[in-house]
Design an enzyme around this catalytic site. Sequence first.
Site, PDB file in Angstrom:
ATOM      1  N   ARG A  68       1.009  -1.261  -0.146  1.00  0.00           N
ATOM      2  CA  ARG A  68      -0.119   0.077   0.184  1.00  0.00           C
ATOM      3  C   ARG A  68       0.787   1.187   0.001  1.00  0.00           C
ATOM      4  O   ARG A  68       0.612   2.488  -0.835  1.00  0.00           O
ATOM      5  CB  ARG A  68      -1.053   0.105   0.887  1.00  0.00           C
ATOM      6  CG  ARG A  68      -1.735   1.284   1.313  1.00  0.00           C
ATOM      7  CD  ARG A  68      -2.828   1.562   2.051  1.00  0.00           C
ATOM      8  NE  ARG A  68      -2.824   0.401   3.281  1.00  0.00           N
ATOM      9  CZ  ARG A  68      -2.313   0.698   4.620  1.00  0.00           C
ATOM     10  NH1 ARG A  68      -1.385   1.912   4.639  1.00  0.00           N
ATOM     11  NH2 ARG A  68      -2.001  -0.264   5.404  1.00  0.00           N
ATOM     12  N   TYR A 121     -16.801  16.651 -15.589  1.00  0.00           N
ATOM     13  CA  TYR A 121     -17.280  15.263 -15.722  1.00  0.00           C
ATOM     14  C   TYR A 121     -18.132  14.888 -14.433  1.00  0.00           C
ATOM     15  O   TYR A 121     -18.068  15.471 -13.318  1.00  0.00           O
ATOM     16  CB  TYR A 121     -15.658  14.565 -15.335  1.00  0.00           C
ATOM     17  CG  TYR A 121     -16.072  13.019 -15.068  1.00  0.00           C
ATOM     18  CD1 TYR A 121     -16.520  12.239 -16.330  1.00  0.00           C
ATOM     19  CD2 TYR A 121     -15.839  12.460 -14.143  1.00  0.00           C
ATOM     20  CE1 TYR A 121     -16.556  10.911 -16.052  1.00  0.00           C
ATOM     21  CE2 TYR A 121     -16.189  11.080 -13.846  1.00  0.00           C
ATOM     22  CZ  TYR A 121     -16.557  10.068 -14.845  1.00  0.00           C
ATOM     23  OH  TYR A 121     -16.486   8.934 -14.415  1.00  0.00           O
ATOM     24  N   ASP A 193      -7.873  18.588 -14.493  1.00  0.00           N
ATOM     25  CA  ASP A 193      -8.256  17.213 -14.882  1.00  0.00           C
ATOM     26  C   ASP A 193      -7.626  17.202 -16.547  1.00  0.00           C
ATOM     27  O   ASP A 193      -8.507  17.932 -17.276  1.00  0.00           O
ATOM     28  CB  ASP A 193      -9.658  16.882 -14.877  1.00  0.00           C
ATOM     29  CG  ASP A 193     -10.166  15.659 -15.256  1.00  0.00           C
ATOM     30  OD1 ASP A 193      -9.349  14.957 -16.109  1.00  0.00           O
ATOM     31  OD2 ASP A 193     -10.921  15.090 -14.781  1.00  0.00           O
ATOM     32  N   LYS A 218      -8.531   6.055 -19.331  1.00  0.00           N
ATOM     33  CA  LYS A 218      -8.677   6.695 -20.528  1.00  0.00           C
ATOM     34  C   LYS A 218      -7.411   6.476 -21.454  1.00  0.00           C
ATOM     35  O   LYS A 218      -7.080   5.441 -22.007  1.00  0.00           O
ATOM     36  CB  LYS A 218      -9.444   7.935 -20.582  1.00  0.00           C
ATOM     37  CG  LYS A 218     -10.472   7.970 -19.454  1.00  0.00           C
ATOM     38  CD  LYS A 218     -11.700   7.403 -19.644  1.00  0.00           C
ATOM     39  CE  LYS A 218     -12.496   7.140 -18.433  1.00  0.00           C
ATOM     40  NZ  LYS A 218     -12.908   8.364 -17.805  1.00  0.00           N
TER      41      LYS A 218
HETATM   42  C1  PLP Z   1     -13.400   8.913 -16.318  1.00  0.00           C
HETATM   43  C2  PLP Z   1     -13.117  10.550 -15.848  1.00  0.00           C
HETATM   44  C3  PLP Z   1     -12.988  10.644 -14.488  1.00  0.00           C
HETATM   45  C4  PLP Z   1     -12.982   9.536 -13.388  1.00  0.00           C
HETATM   46  O1  PLP Z   1     -12.255   8.526 -13.695  1.00  0.00           O
HETATM   47  P1  PLP Z   1     -12.273   7.047 -13.243  1.00  0.00           P
HETATM   48  O2  PLP Z   1     -11.018   6.397 -13.634  1.00  0.00           O
HETATM   49  O3  PLP Z   1     -13.644   6.447 -14.134  1.00  0.00           O
HETATM   50  O4  PLP Z   1     -12.643   6.925 -11.728  1.00  0.00           O
HETATM   51  C5  PLP Z   1     -12.482  11.859 -14.278  1.00  0.00           C
HETATM   52  N1  PLP Z   1     -12.274  12.910 -15.173  1.00  0.00           N
HETATM   53  C6  PLP Z   1     -12.686  12.740 -16.391  1.00  0.00           C
HETATM   54  C7  PLP Z   1     -12.654  13.894 -17.448  1.00  0.00           C
HETATM   55  C8  PLP Z   1     -13.027  11.399 -16.827  1.00  0.00           C
HETATM   56  O5  PLP Z   1     -13.289  11.259 -18.373  1.00  0.00           O
END
Ligand code: PLP
Length: 400
Positions: A68, A121, A193, A218
Amino acid sequence: MTSRAGSEEFGSQVHGSWTPDDHGFETLAIHAGQDPEPTTGAVVVPIYQTSTYVQSEVGKHQGYEYSRSGNPTRTALETCLAALEGGRTGLAFASGLAAEDCLLRTVLQPGAHVVVPNDAYGGTYRLFAQVLRRWGVEHTPAPLGDLAAVRAALRPETALVWCETPTNPLLGISDIAALAGIAHEAGARLVVDNTFASPYLQRPLALGADVVVHSTTKYLGGHSDVVGGALVVSDVELGEQLAYHQNALGAVPGPFDAWLVLRGAKTLAVRMDRHCENARRVVALLQQSPAVREVLYPGLPEHTGHEIAAKQMRDFGGMVSFRLAGGEQSALDVCRSTRVFTLGESLGGVESLIEHPARMTHASVAGSQLEVPSDLVRLSVGIESADDLLADLERALGHA
Ligand SMILES: *Cc1c(COP(=O)(O)O)cnc(C)c1O
């Protein structure tokens, strides 16, 4: 390059020889944090599938005590992500939202205020609206493309300005350098982000942002086979605070998940180039279709954020949204008619995806200020043959 501000408590401090000063992006993606394994010579970082590590005497170990707190596969990924974003500290998490949660619980206190994008998001918005609000953290949605509106949303207790650019699903653009200036003047931090752009297309830390957030699920992972998240910062002290909370909160990725993201990151640059190229062709097709009312893509000169996007991004990305002339029913018809574009949530993988944000990814913001139009369709343009993608869309639009 410091992987993760490692004190003895949190794994090892790795001084890699692969830094953004010495090497290009593609080289860093393949080598940063990924030196051959010294005992066997393995060229690829092994999956260290272990929870614990031997100590030669009490308290004496080789930098790792418990997975961890630190795991060598994760360290490799964290070092690589820090290099790709041009930051000092990278931290990997079990999901994008776990990364966000760790950040927010590290830097916010009850009574703090956050400015969030009015088309954030959905999951990020839900974290503020449904979870953090109960802990006394307030938020104000603002259109981040409108700097006067951002200034008006600031309060003396504003601790963070949260930015996404391009936004999901409306592909709005905001000016990272300008927002950093506004946030810093107000004594707040700017969080970006960077999931949609990926570090290959946009590097927010160099533009003045304090924290970069990723859903590595992603583009960084890129193959729709893993869920993960990351934080990258330049400030070493903030990096240490975040590493402390990463361990204290515990939402770390397992070694195999860290390895999958690292493997994906190696090909990020070539994948992104192809995503952008295919997206351009898809946009051209959509613009000519009588079924389409409006195409939302920052690469279009008529897009309100085009100039800023051109200034702060290397290219315009693989995400394309469009509105149907025939309204919601047409949008639903197109979504169920494609064959190469798979109907599903998520984005950023090699395969093309199509979805209806109002009923799928953004259902959680229905009725809020973040509600998205019901005639909107979002595409994650993959890296299949562009001709196949165009033929698929053209046929599906015929059903709209
Ligand atoms: C998918 C996404 C998230 C969240 O991420 P997870 O891996 O699904 O928890 C946050 N910001 C954006 C822009 C996203 O597309």
